[in-house]
Design an enzyme around this catalytic site. Structure first.
Site, short mmCIF file in Angstrom:
data_model
loop_
_atom_site.label_atom_id
_atom_site.label_comp_id
_atom_site.label_asym_id
_atom_site.label_seq_id
_atom_site.Cartn_x
_atom_site.Cartn_y
_atom_site.Cartn_z
N GLU A 103 -4.49 1.74 11.63
CA GLU A 103 -3.77 2.67 10.96
C GLU A 103 -4.72 3.54 10.29
OE1 GLU A 103 -0.80 1.25 7.88
OE2 GLU A 103 -1.54 3.17 6.63
N THR B 164 -0.71 1.90 4.26
CA THR B 164 0.53 1.51 3.87
C THR B 164 0.68 0.17 3.57
OG1 THR B 164 1.34 1.46 6.24
CG2 THR B 164 1.77 3.53 5.15
N CYS C 222 3.78 1.12 1.45
CA CYS C 222 5.01 1.09 1.88
C CYS C 222 5.93 0.30 1.18
CB CYS C 222 5.32 0.86 3.47
SG CYS C 222 5.26 -0.71 3.94
N SER D 187 -2.89 -9.07 11.55
CA SER D 187 -1.90 -8.22 10.61
C SER D 187 -2.51 -8.09 9.32
CB SER D 187 -0.65 -8.83 10.54
OG SER D 187 0.09 -8.40 9.43
#
Ligand code: GRG
Length: 624
Positions: free
Chosen positions: A143, A182, A212, A240
C-alpha cells in the site's frame, strides 16, 4: 508471541466453563470483499486464466481458493502475457504499474480499495499544492509503495514512528501534509501525527482519518476483549499488515499471549487447553471459512463461544466495473458502432438539456444523470439502422434517437420509484430518486418526457412540418394508454393467472412500443414501399418481445454486476415474467423463435439490413 506464564492463565481457572470471546466486528471488510468479487466475476465472465498482480489481498487461503478457480498470481506486469486479462490488487498500485499494463496491452481493472484510492487522491492534491508529504506507514508494504508511486520520487517521506522525524531534513516552516496507511495502528498514528504537528506549523491533513473503518473497528474490538483473555488468537496471514496490527493491539491492551494463525491447523493446541478465556478476532482479509474452522476446533474443547457486541458495519462499495476487460471492439463491429453513437447521442442530449442560468440547476443535473453517459442506446441504434436502410439522414435519426432516449430514461426513473419497482440501482449506479430525491426524480422524468417532444417538434429534427407532426403523434401513442403507461399498468395489476398472450400484450406495450417506434421513426426518414414498411414493423414487433424476454431471462440468470441493477426480483415480487410463465427453457425457445421471425422479416432487404440484423442478435445474446 508475548511471554506467557501458566500463572497468568491460572488467574482465571476458577471460572466454571472455559470461554471464547469472539471480537466484533472481525473478518472481511468491504474493500476485501469487493476485490475478491472482482476476480471471481472476471473468472465467471471471461474464464481462466485471469492474471492478478500480487496477492489480491494478503491471505494465502484466499489466494489458493482463487488459484483453484483459475486465477494466476504474478509478481510483475511483465509476467503477464500481452493482451491478457489482469487485475491489480486491493492495496493499490503505483502509476508506473498501470503504464506498464497499458504498454503490454492488457485488458485490466484496478481492484484498489476505495479507501486507499482516497489516500491516493489526497496525496496527489497535496503534491500539486506544493506540500511535502509525510506518509505514516510501514516502508515496503504494497500500500505504501502504491501510494508513493502516485507522485514523483522524493515527494513523499515514509515514517513509522515519531523518532523517524529526526531523519527528515525540512525546516520547521516548510509546508507539509501527512497521510496514513489505511491499516496502521490507530493509537500509534495519533502519536506520530502529534509529533508532526508539533514540528511543522503549516501542516495539512486528511479531512477524515485515513485509517479505514475496518481497521479502526477491529482494533477497538480486540482492545476491548484482550485484557480479559489468557490468549488472543488473530486469524490472518503473516503478510497482512492489519492482521499484525491486531496482534500488536491485543498485546498492548494487556493480553499476555497472542497468536497469529492462518488456519485452524496452526492453533497452539497445548497452550489453548490450559487457557480459561480465549479471545478470537480476524483480520480484514481472513475468510469466514478459517474463522469457522477455528471456532469449531475451540468448541470441541467444551468451550462456550460468546459473541461480543461491537460496531455495526454497513459499508458496501460499488462493484468494480469489468467493462475494460471486454475485448476491444473490432473496427466496424456493432460494439464499435454503439460506442460512436453513444458519444453522438450524449452530445445531442447535453445540448438539448442546455446550461441556461435561469433554469433550475438541480433539475438539469438530475436529467443529465438519468439520460447521459450510460445505457446501451439500443433504441437510438435502431432508429439509425432503420433510417440507414431506407436512405434517411443520420443527423435526423440521431435527434430522434435522443428523443427516444429521453422517454426511455423517464420510464426507467419512474419504474425505479418506490411506488413502482422500488429499485436502488440502475445502470450500475444509484437510481435517480436515490441519488437525488423522489420529487426531483418525478420532475426530472416529467421534464425529460417534455424534452423528447420538444426535440421531435424542432425543425432541426426534420424540415417538413407534417413529418414532425407524424413523429410526435406516433411517439404520443407509444407512451400513452396503448404504450408504455398502459403496459406498465398491466404489469403492475396483472390477472391472477395470465396466459402467455396476456403477458405478451403487456410486454408489447411496456417494452415493445418504444422499440417499434424507433424502427417506425427511422423508416419515416427515407423511402420504402408499403410492403417494406410492414416488414419493418413485423421485425420491430418481434424484436420488442425478444428484448423483454431476454430481460426476463437476465432477471433469472444474469449477473447483477453486468446488468447494473438488482436481479431475481420477478419471482419474489410475484411479477409475471416469461420465465415464470413458460419456465427458463420455454422462454429461451420463445426468444429463439422470435429472433428467427426478426431475421425472416428482414430477409428480402439482403445485406442492406445488416445493422438491424446485428441488433436482433444483440437483443437475444446480450448479457446486460
Ligand atoms: C413514458 C408516460 C410514460 C410512462 C412510463 C414506468 C413506465 C411508464 C413504464 C415502464 C417501462 C419499462 C421500464 C419497461 C422495461 C423496458 C426495459 C426492458 C428496459 C431496459 O432497457 P435497456 O436494457 O436499458 O435498453 P439501458 O439501460 O441499456 O438503456
Amino acid at each position: 508471541m508475548a511471554g506467557a506464564s501458566s500463572k497468568d492463565i491460572a488467574r482465571h481457572s476458577t471460572k466454571a466453563q472455559p470461554r471464547v470471546l469472539l471480537a466484533n466486528p472481525r473478518g472481511f471488510c468491504a474493500g476485501v470483499e469487493r476485490a475478491i468479487d472482482t476476480v471471481e466475476q472476471a473468472l465467471a465472465r471471461f474464464g481462466a486464466p485471469v492474471f492478478v498482480r500480487r496477492a489480491i489481498v494478503h491471505n494465502r487461503v484466499v489466494v489458493e481458493h482463487l488459484e483453484r478457480k483459475g486465477a494466476v498470481f504474478v509478481a510483475e506486469i511483465d509476467d503477464i502475457p500481452e493482451g491478457a486479462i489482469a487485475i491489480l490488487s486491493a492495496h493499490g498500485s503505483a502509476r508506473s504499474v498501470k503504464i506498464a499494463a497499458q504498454g503490454r496491452q492488457l485488458r485490466f481493472v484496478d481492484a484498489i480499495c476505495p479507501l486507499v484510492a482516497k489516500v491516493h487522491a489526497e496525496v496527489e492534491s497535496w503534491y500539486r499544492s506544493g506540500r511535502h508529504i509525510l506518509l505514516i506507514g510501514h516502508p515496503g508494504h504494497p500500500e505504501i509503495v502504491g501510494t508513493i508511486g502516485q507522485v514523483p520520487a522524493g515527494a513523499i517521506s515514509v515514517i513509522t514512528t515519531a523518532a523517524d522525524l529526526d531523519g527528515i531534513d525540512l525546516a520547521p516552516n516548510s509546508s507539509v501534509a501527512y497521510a496514513v496507511q489505511t491499516t496502521f495502528a490507530a493509537r500509534d498514528a495519533q502519536g506520530v501525527i502529534s509529533a508532526i504537528k508539533h514540528r511543522f506549523s503549516d501542516c495539512a491533513g486528511p479531512r477524515s482519518s485515513d485509517i479505514c473503518y475496518a481497521t479502526t473497528n477491529r482494533q477497538a474490538a480486540v482492545e476491548t476483549i484482550a485484557p480479559q483473555c489468557d490468549i488472543v488468537l488473530v486469524a490472518g496471514d503473516t503478510a497482512s499488515s492489519n492482521a499484525r496490527r491486531l496482534v500488536d493491539v491485543a498485546r498492548a491492551a494487556g493480553c499476555p499471549e497472542v497468536y497469529l494463525v492462518s488456519s485452524a491447523s496452526e492453533l497452539p493446541s497445548k497452550r489453548l487447553s490450559q487457557a480459561d478465556t480465549i479471545g478470537l478476532t480476524a483480520a480484514a482479509s481472513a475468510p469466514e471459512s478459517v474463522i469457522a474452522a477455528i471456532c469449531a476446533a475451540l468448541a470441541t474443547q467444551n468451550r462456550v463461544l460468546l459473541e461480543m457486541t461491537g460496531a455495526k458495519e454497513t459499508m458496501r462499495f460499488k462493484p468494480v466495473s469489468l467493462e475494460a476487460l471486454e475485448r476491444p471492439a473490432q473496427p466496424g463491429s456493432l460494439e464499435e458502432r454503439i460506442g460512436m453513437v453513444r458519444k453522438d447521442i450524449d452530445a445531442v442530449l447535453d445540448a438539448a438539456i442546455g446550461t441556461s442560468s435561469t433554469r433550475n440547476r438541480r433539475l438539469a443535473e438530475a436529467m443529465r444523470y438519468a439520460c447521459i453517459g450510460a445505457g446501451k442506446r439500443f433504441r437510438a441504434m435502431l432508429v439509425i439502422a432503420a433510417a440507414d436502410l431506407v436512405g434517411g439522414s443520420k443527423a435526423q435519426a440521431l435527434r430522434i434517437g435522443a428523443a427516444i432516449e429521453c422517454v426511455h430514461a423517464q420510464s426507467l426513473i419512474h419504474d425505479d420509484l418506490p411506488c413502482m419497482d422500488n429499485d436502488d440501482l440502475r445502470r450500475g449506479r444509484p437510481t435517480v430518486h436515490r441519488k437525488f430525491d423522489e420529487a426531483t426524480a418525478v420532475l426530472a422524468g416529467d421534464a425529460l418526457l417534455a424534452l423528447a417532444f420538444e426535440i421531435l417538434a424542432d425543425p432541426l429534427t426534420h424540415p417538413e412540418a407534417t413529418t414532425r407532426a407524424e413523429l410526435v403523434l406516433a411517439l404520443s401513442r407509444a407512451v400513452g394508454q396503448d404504450g408504455l403507461a398502459g403496459g406498465q399498468m398491466m404489469d403492475l395489476y396483472p390477472p391472477a393467472r395470465p396466459t402467455p398472450q396476456e403477458l405478451f400484450a403487456c410486454e408489447s406495450r411496456k417494452t415493445g412500443a418504444l422499440i417499434r417506434y424507433a424502427v417506425q421513426a427511422g423508416a419515416m426518414l427515407g423511402q420504402c414501399s408499403t410492403e417494406e414498411r410492414e416488414r419493418l414493423l413485423r421485425f420491430a414487433e418481434n424484436l420488442g418481445l425478444v428484448f423483454q424476454i431476454r430481460d426476463d431471462i437476465l432477471d433469472d440468470t444474469g449477473d447483477p454486476a453486468a446488468v447494473g441493477k438488482a436481479l431475481r426480483k420477478d419471482a419474489s415480487s410475484g411479477r409475471k415474467s416469461a420465465t415464470l410463465l413458460m419456465g427458463l427453457p420455454g422462454a429461451r425457445d420463445e426468444a429463439d423463435r422470435l429472433e428467427h421471425a426478426c431475421q425472416e422479416a428482414l430477409a428480402p432487404f439482403g445485406p442492406k439490413a445488416i445493422a438491424l440484423r446485428d441488433l436482433a442478435r444483440f437483443a437475444i445474446e446480450r448479457a446486460h
